[in-house]
Design a protein around this motif. Structure first.
Motif, PDB file in Angstrom:
ATOM      1  N   ALA A  99       0.852  -1.185   0.000  1.00 30.83           N
ATOM      2  CA  ALA A  99       0.000   0.000   0.000  1.00 30.83           C
ATOM      3  C   ALA A  99       0.890   1.239   0.000  1.00 30.83           C
ATOM      4  N   SER A 100       0.350   2.353  -0.457  1.00 32.82           N
ATOM      5  CA  SER A 100       1.082   3.618  -0.469  1.00 32.82           C
ATOM      6  C   SER A 100       0.779   4.365   0.820  1.00 32.82           C
ATOM      7  N   ARG A 101       1.789   4.589   1.605  1.00 33.97           N
ATOM      8  CA  ARG A 101       1.606   5.243   2.900  1.00 33.97           C
ATOM      9  C   ARG A 101       1.547   6.752   2.748  1.00 33.97           C
ATOM     10  N   PHE A 102       0.786   7.390   3.650  1.00 38.14           N
ATOM     11  CA  PHE A 102       0.774   8.843   3.725  1.00 38.14           C
ATOM     12  C   PHE A 102       0.834   9.264   5.185  1.00 38.14           C
ATOM     13  N   SER A 103       1.291  10.489   5.393  1.00 39.49           N
ATOM     14  CA  SER A 103       1.431  11.033   6.739  1.00 39.49           C
ATOM     15  C   SER A 103       1.162  12.537   6.672  1.00 39.49           C
ATOM     16  N   ILE A 104       0.217  13.007   7.482  1.00 37.84           N
ATOM     17  CA  ILE A 104      -0.162  14.420   7.479  1.00 37.84           C
ATOM     18  C   ILE A 104       0.101  14.989   8.866  1.00 37.84           C
ATOM     19  N   PRO A 105       1.089  15.899   9.000  1.00 42.35           N
ATOM     20  CA  PRO A 105       1.317  16.521  10.302  1.00 42.35           C
ATOM     21  C   PRO A 105       0.186  17.513  10.612  1.00 42.35           C
ATOM     22  N   LEU A 106      -0.378  17.403  11.784  1.00 42.24           N
ATOM     23  CA  LEU A 106      -1.468  18.286  12.191  1.00 42.24           C
ATOM     24  C   LEU A 106      -0.916  19.491  12.950  1.00 42.24           C
ATOM     25  N   LYS A 107      -1.514  20.650  12.733  1.00 41.29           N
ATOM     26  CA  LYS A 107      -1.061  21.866  13.405  1.00 41.29           C
ATOM     27  C   LYS A 107      -1.477  21.888  14.870  1.00 41.29           C
ATOM     28  N   GLN A 108      -2.557  21.185  15.191  1.00 43.44           N
ATOM     29  CA  GLN A 108      -3.067  21.141  16.555  1.00 43.44           C
ATOM     30  C   GLN A 108      -3.200  19.691  16.999  1.00 43.44           C
ATOM     31  N   ALA A 109      -3.192  19.482  18.310  1.00 50.14           N
ATOM     32  CA  ALA A 109      -3.419  18.134  18.834  1.00 50.14           C
ATOM     33  C   ALA A 109      -4.842  17.708  18.469  1.00 50.14           C
ATOM     34  N   TRP A 110      -4.996  16.456  18.068  1.00 48.11           N
ATOM     35  CA  TRP A 110      -6.287  15.916  17.632  1.00 48.11           C
ATOM     36  C   TRP A 110      -7.218  15.737  18.824  1.00 48.11           C
ATOM     37  N   GLN A 111      -8.441  16.242  18.702  1.00 50.43           N
ATOM     38  CA  GLN A 111      -9.465  16.063  19.723  1.00 50.43           C
ATOM     39  C   GLN A 111     -10.661  15.411  19.052  1.00 50.43           C
ATOM     40  N   PRO A 112     -10.894  14.087  19.279  1.00 50.46           N
ATOM     41  CA  PRO A 112     -11.913  13.338  18.547  1.00 50.46           C
ATOM     42  C   PRO A 112     -13.311  13.941  18.583  1.00 50.46           C
ATOM     43  N   GLY A 113     -13.734  14.526  19.656  1.00 49.19           N
ATOM     44  CA  GLY A 113     -15.069  15.098  19.711  1.00 49.19           C
ATOM     45  C   GLY A 113     -15.163  16.478  19.090  1.00 49.19           C
ATOM     46  N   LEU A 114     -14.035  17.143  18.931  1.00 49.59           N
ATOM     47  CA  LEU A 114     -14.029  18.519  18.452  1.00 49.59           C
ATOM     48  C   LEU A 114     -13.496  18.704  17.041  1.00 49.59           C
ATOM     49  N   HIS A 115     -12.720  17.748  16.558  1.00 48.32           N
ATOM     50  CA  HIS A 115     -12.125  17.861  15.233  1.00 48.32           C
ATOM     51  C   HIS A 115     -12.688  16.808  14.290  1.00 48.32           C
ATOM     52  N   HIS A 116     -12.715  17.151  13.006  1.00 48.84           N
ATOM     53  CA  HIS A 116     -13.164  16.237  11.967  1.00 48.84           C
ATOM     54  C   HIS A 116     -12.186  16.349  10.796  1.00 48.84           C
ATOM     55  N   ALA A 117     -11.761  15.215  10.260  1.00 53.71           N
ATOM     56  CA  ALA A 117     -10.854  15.206   9.113  1.00 53.71           C
ATOM     57  C   ALA A 117     -11.542  14.536   7.929  1.00 53.71           C
ATOM     58  N   THR A 118     -11.331  15.093   6.760  1.00 54.60           N
ATOM     59  CA  THR A 118     -11.851  14.524   5.528  1.00 54.60           C
ATOM     60  C   THR A 118     -10.679  14.273   4.594  1.00 54.60           C
ATOM     61  N   LEU A 119     -10.551  13.037   4.136  1.00 52.24           N
ATOM     62  CA  LEU A 119      -9.505  12.645   3.194  1.00 52.24           C
ATOM     63  C   LEU A 119     -10.175  12.247   1.885  1.00 52.24           C
ATOM     64  N   VAL A 120      -9.727  12.828   0.786  1.00 49.30           N
ATOM     65  CA  VAL A 120     -10.346  12.561  -0.515  1.00 49.30           C
ATOM     66  C   VAL A 120      -9.258  12.289  -1.542  1.00 49.30           C
ATOM     67  N   TRP A 121      -9.419  11.182  -2.260  1.00 55.82           N
ATOM     68  CA  TRP A 121      -8.539  10.886  -3.389  1.00 55.82           C
ATOM     69  C   TRP A 121      -9.085  11.605  -4.598  1.00 55.82           C
ATOM     70  N   ASP A 122      -8.247  12.398  -5.263  1.00 57.60           N
ATOM     71  CA  ASP A 122      -8.636  13.129  -6.464  1.00 57.60           C
ATOM     72  C   ASP A 122      -7.851  12.544  -7.633  1.00 57.60           C
ATOM     73  N   ASP A 123      -8.543  12.145  -8.697  1.00 55.44           N
ATOM     74  CA  ASP A 123      -7.909  11.497  -9.842  1.00 55.44           C
ATOM     75  C   ASP A 123      -7.082  12.442 -10.708  1.00 55.44           C
ATOM     76  N   LYS A 124      -7.144  13.722 -10.457  1.00 55.46           N
ATOM     77  CA  LYS A 124      -6.392  14.693 -11.269  1.00 55.46           C
ATOM     78  C   LYS A 124      -4.925  14.724 -10.828  1.00 55.46           C
ATOM     79  N   THR A 125      -4.087  15.327 -11.660  1.00 57.66           N
ATOM     80  CA  THR A 125      -2.678  15.439 -11.295  1.00 57.66           C
ATOM     81  C   THR A 125      -2.520  16.406 -10.146  1.00 57.66           C
ATOM     82  N   HIS A 126      -1.448  16.262  -9.406  1.00 54.14           N
ATOM     83  CA  HIS A 126      -1.152  17.098  -8.252  1.00 54.14           C
ATOM     84  C   HIS A 126      -0.816  18.509  -8.732  1.00 54.14           C
ATOM     85  N   GLN A 127      -1.558  19.504  -8.258  1.00 58.85           N
ATOM     86  CA  GLN A 127      -1.315  20.878  -8.664  1.00 58.85           C
ATOM     87  C   GLN A 127      -0.856  21.669  -7.459  1.00 58.85           C
ATOM     88  N   GLN A 128       0.106  22.512  -7.655  1.00 61.18           N
ATOM     89  CA  GLN A 128       0.673  23.270  -6.548  1.00 61.18           C
ATOM     90  C   GLN A 128       0.104  24.652  -6.471  1.00 61.18           C
TER      91      GLN A 128
END
Length: 128
Positions: A99-128
């Motif tokens: 599998a292809s691993r990923f790692s996203i450093p968070l700016k704040q400590a994760w709080q499960p009841g207060l924070h929500h993360a959405t991860l989406v795979w986009d089929d387009k090329t990576h644009q900067q």
């Protein structure tokens, strides 16, 4: 008869394999994932201040184009962090079982009841 039964059950098996088995557990942690039809998210978790996981190719063909978008919001929907992240290139290789691993450093400590993360795979090329 057996071939007809196999033909009828095979699509159900493929759809079942493509689904992430721990999607309900992720939602309980405040994490949503969408891999479209190319990849599936695996082993997504928060370790300290890092959101980690991996992408697994759903089909047999390599996935040459695409990128991973992420957004972290609070309970009111205010975006705390968003962007695109890199991942290892295993899904670009035709026969790689890894599998292809990923790692996203968070700016704040994760709080499960207060924070929500959405991860989406986009089929387009990576644009900067």
């Amino acid at each position: 008869m057996n071939k007809t039964l196999l033909a009828a059950l095979l699509p159900l098996f493929v759809v079942g394999c493509a689904a992430t088995p721990d999607k309900t557990a992720l939602q309980a942690q405040g994490i949503s994932t969408d891999g479209a039809s190319k990849v599936a998210f695996r082993n997504v978790r928060v370790e300290g201040t890092t959101l980690k996981g991996s992408l697994k190719r759903i089909g047999r063909n390599p996935v040459h184009f695409g990128h991973l978008d992420y957004t972290v919001t609070d309970t009111s929907g205010k975006a705390l962090q968003s962007g695109q992240t890199d991942y290892s290139g295993a899904i670009k290789q035709r026969r790689s079982p890894n599998a292809s691993r990923f790692s996203i450093p968070l700016k704040q400590a994760w709080q499960p009841g207060l924070h929500h993360a959405t991860l989406v795979w986009d089929d387009k090329t990576h644009q900067q």
